[in-house]
Scaffold this active site. Structure first.
Site, PDB file in Angstrom:
ATOM      1  N   ARG A 262      47.273 -26.593   0.251  1.00  0.00           N
ATOM      2  CA  ARG A 262      47.796 -25.693  -0.782  1.00  0.00           C
ATOM      3  C   ARG A 262      49.280 -25.419  -0.606  1.00  0.00           C
ATOM      4  O   ARG A 262      49.934 -24.914  -1.503  1.00  0.00           O
ATOM      5  CB  ARG A 262      47.011 -24.370  -0.788  1.00  0.00           C
TER       6      ARG A 262
ATOM      7  N   CYS B  77      39.267 -13.519  -6.515  1.00  0.00           N
ATOM      8  CA  CYS B  77      40.544 -12.927  -6.095  1.00  0.00           C
ATOM      9  C   CYS B  77      41.633 -13.973  -5.850  1.00  0.00           C
ATOM     10  O   CYS B  77      42.738 -13.635  -5.444  1.00  0.00           O
ATOM     11  CB  CYS B  77      40.363 -12.048  -4.859  1.00  0.00           C
TER      12      CYS B  77
ATOM     13  N   GLU C 160      35.311 -19.068  -0.027  1.00  0.00           N
ATOM     14  CA  GLU C 160      36.539 -19.858  -0.161  1.00  0.00           C
ATOM     15  C   GLU C 160      36.462 -21.165   0.615  1.00  0.00           C
ATOM     16  O   GLU C 160      37.469 -21.836   0.819  1.00  0.00           O
ATOM     17  CB  GLU C 160      37.765 -19.034   0.264  1.00  0.00           C
TER      18      GLU C 160
ATOM     19  N   HIS D 171      67.087 -17.866 -11.279  1.00  0.00           N
ATOM     20  CA  HIS D 171      65.812 -17.343 -10.769  1.00  0.00           C
ATOM     21  C   HIS D 171      65.903 -15.873 -10.389  1.00  0.00           C
ATOM     22  O   HIS D 171      64.920 -15.140 -10.436  1.00  0.00           O
ATOM     23  CB  HIS D 171      65.376 -18.174  -9.559  1.00  0.00           C
TER      24      HIS D 171
ATOM     25  N   ASP E 240      41.926 -21.117  -1.385  1.00  0.00           N
ATOM     26  CA  ASP E 240      41.424 -21.957  -0.304  1.00  0.00           C
ATOM     27  C   ASP E 240      40.274 -22.841  -0.771  1.00  0.00           C
ATOM     28  O   ASP E 240      40.132 -23.970  -0.313  1.00  0.00           O
ATOM     29  CB  ASP E 240      40.998 -21.088   0.889  1.00  0.00           C
TER      30      ASP E 240
HETATM   31  C1  PEP Z   1      42.167 -17.417  -1.553  1.00  0.00           C
HETATM   32  O1  PEP Z   1      42.079 -18.242  -0.651  1.00  0.00           O
HETATM   33  O2  PEP Z   1      41.920 -17.658  -2.741  1.00  0.00           O
HETATM   34  C2  PEP Z   1      42.599 -16.038  -1.264  1.00  0.00           C
HETATM   35  C3  PEP Z   1      42.586 -15.100  -2.185  1.00  0.00           C
HETATM   36  O3  PEP Z   1      43.059 -15.761  -0.016  1.00  0.00           O
HETATM   37  P1  PEP Z   1      44.534 -16.183   0.512  1.00  0.00           P
HETATM   38  O4  PEP Z   1      45.308 -16.670  -0.666  1.00  0.00           O
HETATM   39  O5  PEP Z   1      45.098 -14.968   1.127  1.00  0.00           O
HETATM   40  O6  PEP Z   1      44.195 -17.251   1.516  1.00  0.00           O
HETATM   41 MG    MG Z   2      42.082 -17.658   1.423  1.00  0.00          MG
END
Ligand code: PEP
Ligand code: MG
Length: 535
Positions: free
Chosen positions: A459, A496, A425, A186, A449
């Site tokens: 997650r 994002c 989110e 890795h 999220d």
């Molecule tokens: C998300 O929740 O998709 C996000 C971009 O924010 P983070 O991963 O920082 O919670």
């Molecule tokens: Mg998030």
């Protein structure tokens, strides 16, 4: 001059001083408090090791990409494996071994078993188990000292754990010459993502520190005290590579336009202002997500207004006029800091986090909003609020932002224009997107999220990795609704979360009406290339 043959791992050349690093031997065992005390130490060490792996996961995700970040999730999975844990804990409980000896022995046993298997993938996991066990054992001794380098050097070491490599100061390492590290390990994936020339299989002598060396990651050769001709050859190869990289970077800077002529902004996610330069070098059209909580993690206090202002201004200026979207502090839940009181309740992911926390704590929110407004006078900035679940939260956050602007004006402090957006989110935000859209200039869909809350799948849990699926139709339904609501209101829609970097899904996201994709800097060129292939 002495030429040493090794195994090529990562292309590129390096010329400079060698620095030989050896992992410090573990201090004498502080064991002997009896099985109950040792077990308690082992449990605490496991918690700490898991915390470190989570931090490293986030760091790798923000700096390098999903594949690199997954290495740290895998290590965490190893530590959580019930068989591994039983093997580590059993001898401690029975008083047969102290915590450190038991952790290392469990790692060795599992690594040995894996090395004996036929499947090459499983065989390669032996190093992961050993590395995870080593991290666990190190926490029993108060953690490992970070690997610090004296200046730009070629780092020579027997082997490097992924965490050691990830946290290296990239500006101080020219290349890697390793001894026993497997070329398929890795560490090699990380070194490649970090653009580090590397060779392995080299017999390293401790006396090498301070000597001049040359290294060619493509041929696997290492030269001690290279002569003028060898230096010249390496320099010429380095120059040719740099020229090719510059040409590629230039191409990456070109806009990402689909075949039908729609321009998609491909932006980068960053966690620290210094990463903006990397984003720009990869051709990012802007920063789509600046995770400002990274400025706060792992430190004893919250950065004040001035420090946050400098960080935001730095990112804004580094992006040379491109938009930088700053997310207000997304703390709470799994993003804990020592200076926040511990979360109450059984389920922190559903607790006081994101905008809920900042609205409840104006002492945190006001300095940050002031810092962002002030930095907006130095570049093109946008601000967005995380973990929104209701229009009222947006109204309250915007009202506070307006108050901060008025206050700055009264103080005679310059503040710049700001676009204001929300992260979508939570399922609530997606379902109320039509109401939110009227209140903001843009949406940024946080699919990480959104997936967690839609599918009720943590997650962070390796065991639920199969369930936590950003391609799930329920998640898509919410993405599509959000994009539709955004389009209907005429506002910009960005994505994002990790889904933005999933190139098999780029077409579907664009069809849904997404205008901007924000991804780890290293993914920008590939996502731009994908957009250019689509109609
Ligand atoms: C998300 O929740 O998709 C996000 C971009 O924010 P983070 O991963 O920082 O919670
Ligand atoms: Mg998030």
């Amino acid at each position: 001059m002495e030429k040493i043959g090794g195994v090529p791992v990562c292309p590129g050349v390096a010329l400079g001083e060698l620095y030989v690093w050896e992992r410090a031997p573990a201090p004498p065992a502080a064991e002997g408090g009896g099985p109950a005390r040792e077990l308690e130490r082992l449990l605490r060490a496991r918690d700490r090791a898991e915390e470190i792996l989570e931090e490293q996961y986030r760091l790798a995700l923000s700096r390098l990409g999903q594949d690199e970040a997954d290495i740290f999730r895998l290590h965490r999975m190893m530590l959580e494996d019930p068989d591994f844990w039983a093997a580590a804990r059993g001898p401690v409980e029975s008083g047969q071994a102290g915590a450190r000896a038991a952790a290392l022995a469990a790692g060795e046993t599992f690594a040995r078993q894996l090395r004996a298997l036929e499947d090459p993938y499983l065989r390669a996991r032996a190093d992961d188990v050993a590395e995870a066990a080593r991290l666990l054992a190190a926490q029993l001794d108060g953690g490992e000292a970070p690997l610090t380098l004296p200046g730009p050097v070629i780092l020579a070491a027997d082997a490097l754990d992924p965490g050691e490599l990830l946290t290296l100061d990239r500006d101080k390492v020219l290349g890697l010459a390793l001894g026993r590290a497997a070329p398929s390990g890795h560490w090699a994936i990380l070194a490649r993502a970090m653009g580090l020339p590397a060779v392995t299989g080299v017999e390293i002598a401790p006396t090498w520190s301070g000597r001049q060396a040359g290294l060619d990651g493509e041929t696997g050769e290492l030269w001690l005290e290279p002569d003028g001709e060898t230096r010249g050859r390496l320099q010429a190869r380095g120059l040719a590579r740099a020229e090719t990289a510059a040409a590629q970077a230039l191409a990456a800077r070109a806009p990402a336009v689909t075949r039908s002529g729609k321009q998609i902004e491909v932006c980068a996610n960053i966690g620290k202002p210094e990463e903006a330069a990397q984003a720009l070098a990869q051709g990012a059209d802007g920063v789509g997500l600046f995770r400002t909580e990274f400025l706060c993690l792992g430190r004893a206090d919250c950065p004040g207004e001035e420090e946050q202002f400098l960080a935001c201004r730095w990112a804004a200026q580094a992006m040379e006029g491109r938009r930088v979207t700053i997310r207000t502090l997304d703390l709470g839940g799994d993003k804990r800091t020592p200076w926040l009181p511990p979360e109450e309740g059984e389920n922190p992911a559903l607790g006081l986090r994101g905008v809920r926390l900042t609205l409840a704590r104006p002492d945190l929110f006001v300095p940050q909003l002031r810092a962002i407004l002030r930095a907006a006078a130095f570049g093109k900035l946008a601000v967005m609020f995380p973990m929104v679940t209701s229009p009222e939260e947006v109204d309250r956050a915007r009202a506070l932002l307006d108050q901060c602007r008025a206050r700055l004006e009264a103080e005679g402090v310059p503040a710049g224009p700001l676009e204001v957006g929300v992260m979508v989110e939570t399922p609530a935000a997606a379902l109320l997107a039509h109401k939110l859209a009227r209140r903001v200039d843009f949406f940024s869909i946080g699919t990480n999220d959104l997936t967690q809350y839609t599918l009720a799948a943590d997650r962070q849990s390796p065991a639920l990795a199969g369930l936590w699926d950003q391609r799930n139709p329920a998640v898509w339904e919410l993405i599509a609704r959000t994009a539709q609501a955004g389009k209907a209101a005429g506002i910009r829609v960005a994505v994002c979360g990790q889904l933005a970097a999933d190139r098999e899904m780029t077409g579907r996201l664009l069809e849904a009406g997404v205008d901007e994709l924000s991804v780890p800097p290293a993914d920008v060129p590939a996502v731009k290339a994908r957009v250019r292939e689509l109609d």
